[in-house]
Design an enzyme around this catalytic site. Structure first.
Site, PDB file in Angstrom:
ATOM      1  N   LYS A  43      37.236  -6.223   9.577  1.00  0.00           N
ATOM      2  CA  LYS A  43      36.356  -6.912  10.514  1.00  0.00           C
ATOM      3  C   LYS A  43      34.894  -6.579  10.249  1.00  0.00           C
ATOM      4  CE  LYS A  43      39.838  -8.885  12.237  1.00  0.00           C
ATOM      5  NZ  LYS A  43      40.105 -10.291  11.862  1.00  0.00           N
ATOM      6  N   TYR A  63      42.158  -2.639   9.585  1.00  0.00           N
ATOM      7  CA  TYR A  63      41.715  -3.729  10.454  1.00  0.00           C
ATOM      8  C   TYR A  63      40.217  -3.618  10.729  1.00  0.00           C
ATOM      9  CZ  TYR A  63      41.775  -6.850  14.544  1.00  0.00           C
ATOM     10  OH  TYR A  63      41.542  -7.873  15.438  1.00  0.00           O
TER      11      TYR A  63
END
Length: 285
Positions: free
Chosen positions: A176, A172
């Site tokens: 990002k 994750y």
């Protein structure tokens, strides 16, 4: 009589995306796209009941043909003048491979394809996360690869192989981080069409999913996170929409290729305040 409108496309049918399009989409046709058609239908219905012209659409942002079909259908209604990407998976929602496929590759794919069709003077935002700021710095070459590798080759990068990604949080966070770098590189290409693209990285924002988290087994962790941030509270979707409104309107005409952190100071506290990792459980948002 030709009554075609400009089109705003939203990928990711949730509270954040809806708050943004409500600010920007009056007078436009809105395509509300989500991989769960029932989510798209629910947001489209709310918009319709508020007087907007919205239609639901099913899309898988990790599938190029699906994205191209969305663009094709949107263009039948008019020129695409605005694009909002609020789609993605959290660390608790899937496997590390799936998170990379959707959050990293899917976002890169959307930026790549929508950048080819945006109307002159058009603008877009993609929603990333404060989590991208919490991973250790990458090398300049790693940043360059995340920013500029063609979308179809991204998941072949050595740094993104499963044995290099330790868990879903790491997947994750690097996704990002990649989102912000892609926006920088794509802004150059979007600029050739006279269009702009920016990134927003929110912290904890009150949504139905967040409320479930606050009331779930990790609720104390999340409450501690925003309690120890300078703002002392979570944000709301309309506060993210405030930033998006600036970026997507003519008031933001000189802003492109940028990433805006809107987290109540949680990242500041993570590096220099009471949320520093040596004193707390590792952050997951």
């Amino acid at each position: 009589m030709n009554t075609t409108k400009d089109v705003i496309v939203l990928t990711g049918a949730g509270q954040l995306g809806m708050a943004i399009v409500r600010r920007m989409a009056y007078g436009n046709k809105i395509f509300v796209a989500d991989w769960k058609i029932e989510n798209a239908e629910a947001i489209a219905e709310t918009l319709l009941e508020a007087g907007f012209d919205a239609v639901p659409f099913k899309v898988d942002i990790s599938d190029r043909e699906s994205v191209l079909e969305l663009i094709k259908e949107a263009q039948r209604e008019g020129e695409i003048s605005m694009f909002v990407n609020a789609a993605g998976l959290s660390p608790s929602q899937s496997t590390k491979e799936h998170i990379l496929q959707v959050d990293l590759y899917g976002t890169a794919l959307l930026l790549e394809e929508f950048g080819k069709v945006m109307k002159k003077g058009g603008s877009g935002v993609t929603i990333s996360s404060q989590s991208g700021y919490r991973m250790p710095a990458l090398t300049a070459e790693e940043d360059r690869l995340l920013a500029t590798t063609p979308a179809e080759a991204l998941l072949n990068l050595e740094m993104l192989q499963p044995d290099k990604i330790k868990d879903t949080l790491h997947a994750y966070q690097i996704s990002k981080r990649c989102n912000g770098k892609r926006v920088m590189a794509e802004a150059v290409k979007w600029g050739e069409r006279g269009a702009r693209i920016n990134c927003i990285s929110p912290g904890i924002i009150v949504t139905p999913l967040a409320l479930d988290e606050f009331n779930g087994p990790r609720g104390d962790f999340y409450k501690n996170m925003f309690a120890k941030s300078p703002a002392g509270r979570p944000g709301i979707a309309d506060e993210v929409a405030n930033v998006a409104e600036l970026l997507m309107s003519e008031k933001g005409a000189f802003i492109t290729g940028s990433d805006f952190l809107i987290d109540g100071g949680a990242t500041a506290s993570y590096f220099y305040g009471p949320l520093q990792p040596e004193n707390n459980e590792e952050d997951s948002q």
